[in-house]
Motif scaffolding. Structure first.
Motif, PDB file in Angstrom:
ATOM      1  N   SER A  92       0.756  -1.129   0.070  1.00 53.49           N
ATOM      2  CA  SER A  92       0.064  -0.056   0.212  1.00 53.49           C
ATOM      3  C   SER A  92       1.163   1.233   0.091  1.00 53.49           C
ATOM      4  N   GLN A 105       1.059   3.476   2.095  1.00 53.54           N
ATOM      5  CA  GLN A 105       1.075   3.814   3.566  1.00 53.54           C
ATOM      6  C   GLN A 105       2.245   4.731   3.776  1.00 53.54           C
ATOM      7  N   LYS A 130       2.382   7.876   1.628  1.00 52.99           N
ATOM      8  CA  LYS A 130       1.425   9.071   1.810  1.00 52.99           C
ATOM      9  C   LYS A 130       1.687   9.669   3.337  1.00 52.99           C
ATOM     10  N   ARG A 152      -0.296  -7.484  -2.881  1.00 55.35           N
ATOM     11  CA  ARG A 152       0.427  -8.459  -1.849  1.00 55.35           C
ATOM     12  C   ARG A 152       0.517  -9.692  -2.317  1.00 55.35           C
ATOM     13  N   HIS A 171      -4.085  -3.734  13.009  1.00 55.37           N
ATOM     14  CA  HIS A 171      -3.930  -3.126  11.627  1.00 55.37           C
ATOM     15  C   HIS A 171      -2.614  -3.121  10.900  1.00 55.37           C
ATOM     16  N   HIS A 172      -1.813  -1.985  11.235  1.00 54.21           N
ATOM     17  CA  HIS A 172      -0.536  -1.969  11.041  1.00 54.21           C
ATOM     18  C   HIS A 172       0.152  -1.277  12.279  1.00 54.21           C
ATOM     19  N   ARG A 218      -2.333   8.075  12.764  1.00 57.53           N
ATOM     20  CA  ARG A 218      -1.091   7.467  12.498  1.00 57.53           C
ATOM     21  C   ARG A 218      -0.051   8.280  13.958  1.00 57.53           C
TER      22      ARG A 218
HETATM   23  N1  ASP Z   1      -2.581   1.535   4.331  1.00 53.99           N
HETATM   24  C1  ASP Z   1      -3.705   0.700   4.992  1.00 53.99           C
HETATM   25  C2  ASP Z   1      -4.169  -0.311   4.017  1.00 53.99           C
HETATM   26  O1  ASP Z   1      -3.798  -0.202   2.849  1.00 53.99           O
HETATM   27  C3  ASP Z   1      -4.995   1.710   4.917  1.00 53.99           C
HETATM   28  C4  ASP Z   1      -4.763   2.994   5.904  1.00 53.99           C
HETATM   29  O2  ASP Z   1      -4.446   2.640   7.050  1.00 53.99           O
HETATM   30  O3  ASP Z   1      -4.804   3.882   5.404  1.00 53.99           O
HETATM   31  O4  ASP Z   1      -4.829  -1.209   4.281  1.00 53.99           O
END
Ligand code: ASP
Length: 466
Positions: free
Chosen positions: A196, A198, A201, A220, A326-327, A367
């Motif tokens: 992504s 991520q 951005k 992925r 999530h991340h 974030r």
């Molecule tokens: N980057 C995350 C994803 O692709 C989405 C996000 O947290 O904006 O799942």
């Protein structure tokens, strides 16, 4: 022949001579009369070849489905009893004066006049360019274009800047497995395709853009299940100086306006979209992707909801470490930051998920924008300081460079279109999708490459073990 008009315009030209061009959809032979339904991107029209014009009748006799023709003829109103109320051009037909066969076609591998659900998918994907001619898929692709255009226009008006981020980037342990691309000029080194945008951005927030979006491809290398693809498209979005509420409100307004404008027949179960905590969703719906629709059989009902208050971590028992739900860039809730030292599994995060009819359309979050906290989270998920520096040094440095508070979201366009178009899977709303095991049956990818290509890259292929 005169300039071409579209089939949908023929109804406005009764009594006139026009030129149309397209594909033979079907052909009905009544001896002295031959009818074809001619198709172009705008629709179908009935075309008549009569024995009054021997030469064109002879040509018509050769026509077969999917041949490409240009026709000059007179538009006539059909007698009342012959009108077809099911066709937008059903009140008229074209009496052919001249025909040019622009190209012949082999017998198509399958019927394209049906919705296609009855044909094996492998077969459809192998000849996707023919499959895409069916009206259901034409409509899916056109609606997809309109949805994406709506998003672009809406966000542009809200002062967002659309920015493209690289496709060749660096492999970082972000969650899923990366697709990697060998470098010829830097032998033994690899790019990775982005899972992504991520990190980019977030770096754009460090760069001061404040409001960014992109219709982005995310790749992925995962074993795909049901409605997943190895590459998918998302509306990637990030904003500075915002709270989670700001991002959710913007997303909600954007997509409510889009549905009102492009899908006026749809009903939204609850407005504003309900916000369920993860705990509530699990207790009430036994799912973190609750389907809140009142009537699950109503194709026009859209059950949109937010799920919030997710835990920040889950425990990876096997590897004895915390995994981000999530991340790793997700900000914990301010009031839970102290739990990171005492009871990390109880800490909640700023993550919000948008769900639709029981499908997760996306996750987003506020974030982490300070280095110390980001390093701490990285350590907790098993990246020691050295590894964190090696893999994410650029981002950590950016956090130290005047990074504003920021957050974002990334709604999946494929899944959204699947739900809006009432399709059973995302392949039906992607022009050239891959199979569940990641193959493009039409292009025959992945495929082997020439030995010279491998030599240039300094790569040799190990024989797979028997
Ligand atoms: N980057 C995350 C994803 O692709 C989405 C996000 O947290 O904006 O799942």
């Amino acid at each position: 022949m005169g300039p071409r008009i579209l089939i949908k315009e023929t109804v406005n030209n009764i009594g006139e001579k026009v030129t149309v061009a397209g594909w033979v959809n079907t052909r009905r032979d009544h001896g002295k009369l031959i009818f074809i339904d001619l198709r172009d991107r705008s629709g179908l029209v009935q075309v008549v070849f009569s024995s009054k014009n021997e030469a064109v009748l002879k040509e018509a006799d050769r026509l077969r489905p999917e041949w490409v023709v240009a026709i000059e003829g007179m538009i006539k109103e059909r007698p009342e009893s012959m009108k077809n109320p099911n066709l937008p051009t059903g009140d008229i037909e074209i009496e052919v004066k001249k025909i040019t066969i622009l190209n012949e076609a082999k017998t198509p591998p399958f019927d394209i006049d049906s919705d296609g659900h009855e044909i094996s998918e492998e077969h459809r994907l192998k000849y996707r360019y023919i499959d895409l001619r069916r009206s259901r898929l034409q409509e899916n692709m056109k609606m997809r274009h309109k949805v994406v255009k709506f998003i672009r226009d809406y966000l542009s008006k809200q002062d967002f800047t659309e920015i493209e981020t690289p496709i060749l980037t660096k492999s970082t342990p972000e969650g899923a497995r990366d697709f990697i691309v060998p470098s010829r000029r830097h032998k033994g080194k690899f790019y990775a395709l982005p899972q992504s945008p991520q990190q980019y951005k977030q770096l754009l927030m460090a760069a001061g853009f404040e409001k960014y979006f992109q219709i982005a491809r995310a790749l992925r290398d995962e074993d795909t299940r049901g409605d997943r693809q190895v590459e998918h498209t998302q509306l990637d979005l990030e904003m500075s100086f915002v709270t989670g509420d700001d991002v959710m409100n913007l997303t909600e307004e954007l997509f409510m306006k889009m549905v009102e404008t492009l899908y006026p027949a749809k009903k939204i179960t609850e407005k504003p979209w309900p916000r369920l905590s993860y705990k509530e969703a699990m207790e009430k719906y036994r799912s973190d992707k609750p389907d809140i629709r009142k009537d699950k059989n109503d194709p026009n009902e859209l059950g949109f909801a937010w799920v919030i208050d997710f835990p920040l971590f889950e425990l990876d028992e096997e590897n004895k470490r915390y995994d981000p739900v999530h991340h790793m860039f997700v900000m914990p809730k301010e009031e839970d930051i102290s739990l990171l030292d005492t009871d990390p599994l109880r800490a909640l995060s700023t993550q919000y998920d948008w769900v639709a009819n029981g499908y997760e359309l996306c996750s987003g979050s506020i974030r982490i924008h300070k280095r110390k906290l980001q390093e701490k989270i990285m350590n907790m998920i098993g990246l020691d300081t050295e590894k964190a520096e090696e893999k994410f040094g650029h981002l950590l440095d950016a956090l130290d460079s005047g990074m504003p508070p920021h957050g974002g979201i990334a709604p999946g366009i494929d899944r959204l279109m699947m739900v809006l178009q009432n399709e059973p899977n995302i392949r039906e709303v992607i022009a050239f999708p891959k199979t569940g095991d990641g193959r493009d049956l039409m292009m025959d990818a992945p495929s082997q490459v020439e030995k010279e290509q491998l030599d240039e890259l300094g790569i040799s292929i190990k024989k797979p073990k028997k």
